[in-house]
Design a protein around this motif. Structure first.
Motif, PDB file in Angstrom:
ATOM      1  N   MET A 162      41.664  27.191  28.336  1.00  0.00           N
ATOM      2  CA  MET A 162      41.711  28.311  27.398  1.00  0.00           C
ATOM      3  C   MET A 162      40.898  28.023  26.141  1.00  0.00           C
ATOM      4  O   MET A 162      40.545  28.948  25.391  1.00  0.00           O
ATOM      5  CB  MET A 162      43.160  28.628  27.028  1.00  0.00           C
ATOM      6  CG  MET A 162      44.003  29.137  28.181  1.00  0.00           C
ATOM      7  SD  MET A 162      43.441  30.743  28.816  1.00  0.00           S
ATOM      8  CE  MET A 162      43.899  31.826  27.466  1.00  0.00           C
ATOM      9  N   SER A 216      35.637  30.501  33.283  1.00  0.00           N
ATOM     10  CA  SER A 216      35.834  31.931  33.557  1.00  0.00           C
ATOM     11  C   SER A 216      37.315  32.281  33.563  1.00  0.00           C
ATOM     12  O   SER A 216      38.183  31.422  33.744  1.00  0.00           O
ATOM     13  CB  SER A 216      35.226  32.295  34.914  1.00  0.00           C
ATOM     14  OG  SER A 216      35.974  31.679  35.963  1.00  0.00           O
ATOM     15  N   ASN A 217      37.592  33.568  33.408  1.00  0.00           N
ATOM     16  CA  ASN A 217      38.979  34.028  33.456  1.00  0.00           C
ATOM     17  C   ASN A 217      39.591  33.806  34.835  1.00  0.00           C
ATOM     18  O   ASN A 217      40.788  33.529  34.958  1.00  0.00           O
ATOM     19  CB  ASN A 217      39.067  35.512  33.068  1.00  0.00           C
ATOM     20  CG  ASN A 217      39.383  35.681  31.592  1.00  0.00           C
ATOM     21  OD1 ASN A 217      39.507  34.701  30.856  1.00  0.00           O
ATOM     22  ND2 ASN A 217      39.504  36.916  31.148  1.00  0.00           N
ATOM     23  N   ASP A 218      38.778  33.941  35.878  1.00  0.00           N
ATOM     24  CA  ASP A 218      39.290  33.693  37.230  1.00  0.00           C
ATOM     25  C   ASP A 218      39.768  32.244  37.368  1.00  0.00           C
ATOM     26  O   ASP A 218      40.829  31.977  37.946  1.00  0.00           O
ATOM     27  CB  ASP A 218      38.202  33.978  38.270  1.00  0.00           C
ATOM     28  CG  ASP A 218      37.963  35.468  38.461  1.00  0.00           C
ATOM     29  OD1 ASP A 218      38.820  36.262  38.008  1.00  0.00           O
ATOM     30  OD2 ASP A 218      36.929  35.825  39.050  1.00  0.00           O
ATOM     31  N   ARG A 264      40.648  30.284  34.878  1.00  0.00           N
ATOM     32  CA  ARG A 264      41.819  30.125  34.016  1.00  0.00           C
ATOM     33  C   ARG A 264      43.083  30.649  34.699  1.00  0.00           C
ATOM     34  O   ARG A 264      44.150  30.034  34.609  1.00  0.00           O
ATOM     35  CB  ARG A 264      41.600  30.862  32.698  1.00  0.00           C
ATOM     36  CG  ARG A 264      40.575  30.215  31.782  1.00  0.00           C
ATOM     37  CD  ARG A 264      40.250  31.114  30.601  1.00  0.00           C
ATOM     38  NE  ARG A 264      39.379  30.462  29.635  1.00  0.00           N
ATOM     39  CZ  ARG A 264      38.786  31.085  28.626  1.00  0.00           C
ATOM     40  NH1 ARG A 264      38.983  32.397  28.458  1.00  0.00           N
ATOM     41  NH2 ARG A 264      38.012  30.412  27.782  1.00  0.00           N
ATOM     42  N   LEU A 265      42.951  31.768  35.366  1.00  0.00           N
ATOM     43  CA  LEU A 265      44.106  32.347  36.049  1.00  0.00           C
ATOM     44  C   LEU A 265      44.595  31.427  37.160  1.00  0.00           C
ATOM     45  O   LEU A 265      45.808  31.236  37.340  1.00  0.00           O
ATOM     46  CB  LEU A 265      43.752  33.727  36.616  1.00  0.00           C
ATOM     47  CG  LEU A 265      44.879  34.448  37.369  1.00  0.00           C
ATOM     48  CD1 LEU A 265      46.104  34.632  36.475  1.00  0.00           C
ATOM     49  CD2 LEU A 265      44.381  35.798  37.896  1.00  0.00           C
ATOM     50  N   ASP A 313      46.490  36.625  24.821  1.00  0.00           N
ATOM     51  CA  ASP A 313      45.377  36.054  25.576  1.00  0.00           C
ATOM     52  C   ASP A 313      45.746  35.832  27.043  1.00  0.00           C
ATOM     53  O   ASP A 313      44.898  35.973  27.937  1.00  0.00           O
ATOM     54  CB  ASP A 313      44.931  34.735  24.941  1.00  0.00           C
ATOM     55  CG  ASP A 313      44.269  34.937  23.581  1.00  0.00           C
ATOM     56  OD1 ASP A 313      43.919  36.094  23.259  1.00  0.00           O
ATOM     57  OD2 ASP A 313      44.133  33.944  22.841  1.00  0.00           O
ATOM     58  N   ALA A 354      45.339  38.992  28.880  1.00  0.00           N
ATOM     59  CA  ALA A 354      43.923  39.244  29.167  1.00  0.00           C
ATOM     60  C   ALA A 354      43.449  38.424  30.362  1.00  0.00           C
ATOM     61  O   ALA A 354      42.639  38.890  31.173  1.00  0.00           O
ATOM     62  CB  ALA A 354      43.080  38.924  27.935  1.00  0.00           C
ATOM     63  N   VAL A 355      43.944  37.205  30.496  1.00  0.00           N
ATOM     64  CA  VAL A 355      43.578  36.362  31.640  1.00  0.00           C
ATOM     65  C   VAL A 355      44.107  36.963  32.934  1.00  0.00           C
ATOM     66  O   VAL A 355      43.426  36.955  33.968  1.00  0.00           O
ATOM     67  CB  VAL A 355      44.132  34.932  31.447  1.00  0.00           C
ATOM     68  CG1 VAL A 355      44.050  34.137  32.747  1.00  0.00           C
ATOM     69  CG2 VAL A 355      43.368  34.208  30.345  1.00  0.00           C
ATOM     70  N   CYS A 356      45.330  37.485  32.886  1.00  0.00           N
ATOM     71  CA  CYS A 356      45.951  38.033  34.095  1.00  0.00           C
ATOM     72  C   CYS A 356      45.471  39.444  34.414  1.00  0.00           C
ATOM     73  O   CYS A 356      45.579  39.888  35.562  1.00  0.00           O
ATOM     74  CB  CYS A 356      47.472  38.059  33.947  1.00  0.00           C
ATOM     75  SG  CYS A 356      48.228  36.436  33.772  1.00  0.00           S
TER      76      CYS A 356
END
Length: 668
Positions: free
Chosen positions: A523, A529-531, A533-534, A655, A658-660
């Motif tokens: 984070m 990337s968000n993917d 991070r998720l 935040d 936003a990731v999810c």
């Protein structure tokens, strides 16, 4: 635990034998505990390597050697001793022998802020807004204050009576075995008290069925102590209007004494002191007069305590907080008026109802008999039904904000069922009270305590949209908030209840893991990337959920490690480098101490103190559409700031959404 108020010993025995018994808390497997402990050190190894310390492999290998040496040397000896201790214990190896002493009663620090928990109850809609939100400061005692106190006392006693008669089984989970656990735990709150002693405190003995003091509630008014009879000899709570009349008599008596220029010796403030100091003062106090011994017995044997405050506390104008009324409410429950903290309370009682002049109410509790979930369920029962005006012969209306309802001295004398509990004091006790008052003010002034209401989303969104465990999700938010405000990681304590077992208490969930660390670092890395991070978040949540499951089912590590260490015989020269290792201690420096309650629809907020001077105590209540966080830290520590940390929690939760969210939106 004996129940002092069932109609007869035969009825009590019949009700107790009619239920199943819970299984015993197991002694965990030695090898598995040691391997889990080694695993829990991995984020510490990784952080040390990142900051120029030993590389991961050498640090890991060194601790693996300690683990291997213990497992094949003193470890089995300690394990056998622990198993033998369990065989000799009536309930289990931990609760009967270790936990109460090591976690609570040997601790010498003052209870106020450090150990006691506090809970702000929701408003009663029956109370007129002109009373609850009185313009200006509402001082003195009010009719609505007394009525609400009487109603809360009556409701709490109804819960106690129905619990003893096994007419109610609070559904803490869907399993009936948990109800058996709760009944035992809840009955530990009533008719007892923590008693200070040098080196290690004790509980007062449970009063016998014939003890009239067990049918009383202790009432604290203007630092005087009173007792009112609230329970009939057969165990049934007295009607709310009878309790109200007796509370009125107590208030009228106290006010008459104040008008005559009398002032109480604030003996209750001594309960805020260092435990050894309070133990010495109590011994001296009881030696002054047999009357003091009788007073102390009534306090300890009484069902619980009620503190009636002649004020509606308001924060100093210099204090900044999102909700001044709520913060003032929490502070008053925790420690009383900011100018005179620690007064008009008895901090050793497990359950104290606190009611202010404007009817704000809360519960203050001594922590050692049970964990905060238990009294929160009792408090929820007490307030889920608002004041029933039909239970009282007199309607109050808006006039209830005045003190005109109070009885004259002659009328007070005609009210039975109440008594003064006056202390015999001397110059030494007066001086000790003054000293304790100065010390407790320093403690309270240093407590940075507030409540965050995060209402952007709650449990419903976490479960239905993010499809993650709400508790583990919230724990990850706390990890991210800590890292963002401190730039490092810390050992984190989360409470898991071992309520599957007879006399089960708690186990530690070590939230900081290699997986939680990896997600937090992602984070902070803009290149991730968000993917990705998720995926890391899901892995961290899965790890935390597994750790929670193990802790709740008797397979945690911290209680077992404590037991193993205590089985070493120091007098015979037994010791082991595993427990002397500085990482063993550092892995238990819970600078982030956390615990979750139920949704708490009836509660405004809650809290408990930080375990370390440079840490935070965080109690959270997840609800379908919001999450409340009670946060405590110390003003004196330059590295902590409650407002800053609450803001970091809120930012972390935003935040995380936003990731999810991107994968969710892609399906629309």
């Amino acid at each position: 635990m004996q129940s002092p108020h069932l109609t007869s010993p035969q009825a009590r025995t019949a009700s107790r034998t009619a239920v199943r018994s819970l299984p015993r808390l197991p002694v965990p497997d030695l090898h598995k505990t040691l391997q889990k402990y080694l695993k829990s050190l991995e984020p510490i190894f990784l952080e040390a390597e990142k900051r120029g310390g030993p590389d991961f492999k050498s640090a890991h290998d060194a601790r693996a050697k300690l683990v291997h040496d213990f497992e094949h040397g003193l470890g089995p000896v300690c394990q056998d001793r622990l198993l033998e201790l369990d065989k000799k214990s009536p309930n289990n190896w931990l609760d009967d022998n270790i936990w109460l002493k090591k976690a609570y009663h040997e601790w010498r620090a003052p209870l106020i802020v450090n150990s006691n928990w506090w809970l702000a109850l929701g408003d009663d809609s029956t109370v007129p807004p002109s009373v609850r939100h009185h313009l200006g400061s509402l001082e003195g005692y009010t009719a609505w204050q007394i009525r609400r106190a009487a109603w809360l006392v009556h409701r709490t006693l109804r819960f106690k009576d129905q619990l003893e008669r096994q007419e109610i089984y609070p559904d803490t989970t869907r399993s009936g075995t948990h109800r058996l656990w709760f009944r035992h735990a809840a009955l530990r709150i009533f008719n007892t008290c923590r008693v200070p002693q040098r080196e290690c405190d004790i509980f007062s003995p449970l009063p016998p069925l014939t003890d009239a003091d067990a049918r009383k509630v202790v009432v604290e008014v203007a630092d005087w102590m009173y007792a009112i009879e609230t329970i009939a000899p057969g165990g049934t709570p007295l009607p709310a209007d009878v309790i109200e009349k007796r509370l009125r008599a107590v208030i009228s008596d106290a006010q008459a004494r104040l008008r005559r220029g009398e002032r109480a010796a604030p003996v209750g403030v001594l309960t805020t002191d260092d435990r050894d100091h309070w133990a010495d003062n109590l011994t001296y106090l009881l030696s002054l007069s047999p009357a003091n011994q009788r007073t102390f017995h009534t306090i300890t044997a009484s069902a619980f305590a009620v503190s009636l405050d002649a004020h509606s506390y308001a924060l100093p104008s210099s204090q900044r907080t999102p909700d001044p009324d709520l913060t003032a409410h929490l502070h008053n429950v925790r420690s009383g008026h900011g100018a005179r903290p620690g007064y008009n309370r008895w901090y050793d009682k497990p359950f104290t109802l606190v009611v202010e002049a404007n009817t704000r109410a809360g519960v203050l509790g001594e922590h050692s008999p049970v964990d905060a979930l238990v009294p929160s369920i009792i408090a929820d029962y007490a307030i889920v039904q608002g004041i029933d005006e039909d239970a009282f012969p007199e309607r109050l209306g808006d006039a209830g904000a005045s003190a005109a309802f109070l009885l004259s001295e002659s009328q007070t004398e005609n009210v039975d069922g109440w008594e003064r509990l006056d202390w015999v004091t001397d110059d030494k006790i007066v001086a000790e009270c003054e000293g304790a008052a100065k010390r407790v003010k320093a403690i309270v002034d240093d407590s940075d305590n507030d409540e965050l209401l995060f209402d952007a989303y709650g449990v419903d969104w976490i479960k239905s949209q993010a499809r993650l465990s709400p508790d583990a999700y919230i724990q990850m938010a706390l990890q991210l908030a800590w890292y963002r405000t401190r730039g490092e990681f810390t050992a984190t304590y989360e409470t898991a209840l071992t309520r599957l077992y007879k006399h089960g208490r708690t186990e530690t969930v070590r939230t900081l893991s290699a997986d939680s660390r990896a997600w937090v670092i992602s984070m902070a890395d803009a290149s991730v990337s968000n993917d990705a991070r998720l995926e890391l978040l899901r892995r961290a949540v899965q790890t935390h959920t597994q750790l929670t499951r193990e802790a709740a089912t008797g397979r945690g590590i911290d209680r077992h490690l404590l037991g193993l260490r205590l089985m070493l015989r120091g007098e015979a020269g037994e010791r082991h480098a595993l427990f002397d290792d500085e990482l063993f201690a550092r892995s238990q420096e819970w600078k982030l101490s956390t615990s979750g309650l139920s949704a708490g629809y009836q509660f405004r907020g809650t809290g408990f103190g930080a375990s370390f001077e440079d840490g935070y105590g965080v109690n959270y209540m997840p609800a379908p559409d919001n999450i409340r966080f009670g946060v405590e830290s110390k003003h004196s520590c330059p590295r902590t700031n409650t407002q800053l940390f609450m803001s970091a929690i809120s930012d972390a939760l935003q935040d995380m959404r936003a990731v999810c969210a991107p994968p969710l939106l892609s399906h629309l």
